[in-house]
Design a protein around this motif. Sequence first.
Motif: not given
Length: 327
Positions: A195-213
Amino acid sequence: MKRSRSAVLATTSVLALTLAACGGESGDSSGGGGGGFEPRGDVTMIVPFGAGGGSDLAGRATATMIEAANGDVGVNVENREGGSGAVGYSAFLGEAGNAETLLATETALLALPISGEVEFDYTDFTPIMKLADDFTLMIVNADSPYQTCTDVVEAAKTERIVAGISGITGLDNIVFTLTEQETGVEFDRVPFESGGELTAALLGGQIDIASLNPGEIIGQLEAGEVKALCAYSEERYSDYEELADIETAKEQGIDVAFAQFRGVLAPGGIDDAAREFWIETMEAAVETDEYQQYIEDNYLQANTAAGDDFVTYLEGNNELLQQVLEG
């Protein structure tokens, strides 16, 4: 007739029953376990995902509550990330018979075998305690044009939507799959290890959406760095002021709700005395202030099930996941 996905998947939450009193020959449980087994040194808690995500938070919190419940037990947390959890679970499989190793478990325990990528299933381990249910939020960057999950679905009908996931077996991939099945759209996936890597990718604009706890992303939500479009939960988080205004996916016309369980496993092949020790220890652990703090800090539902009741829960949840991931 179409069956409501939230109605089908929510049935797992009612499987958790209170464990009947443990056998009378296990000794005095006031110290957190029976008299037939005591760890000889510090216990290892394996977390099969990287640091910073919900599984890591769960593993470290569980270690803390075990130590609070039994002052004679020390717990060291060890992250074994890789393969969407497969590396950690496979390492744990090799600990068969070693009751001084535990694992912080979640839905990957069931999803990995269904995917056909591993040579084990939950019956190869010793279920000790289900600690809680953990739902997720659909999250976008603060400057995203989307305001609801319905906006994302509508956009996905005509354009590419990139969804970050913490592995193919993660809860995020499951709820995105359910959303696709419910609405007929398709997201492009990019896998991450935590989830930490996923959050960083979201903040960095690499992805459009994420599903996080919620526990993984609450800091960024409160800082205004991201926004939550909907909750994949049965009801709103009305008990948590900072999340209470987030609509459920169902309120937005997307009938999807699914919870990841959080729990503790011991290896397979341990004896009855060791199993009893860990069940009693975890029953004491969920009575501690540390457990309550974990629930509140991570916006969880405190639905517990110990020993055989955890096994019953896993049986039912496994059947439901097979319908989702194989259907």
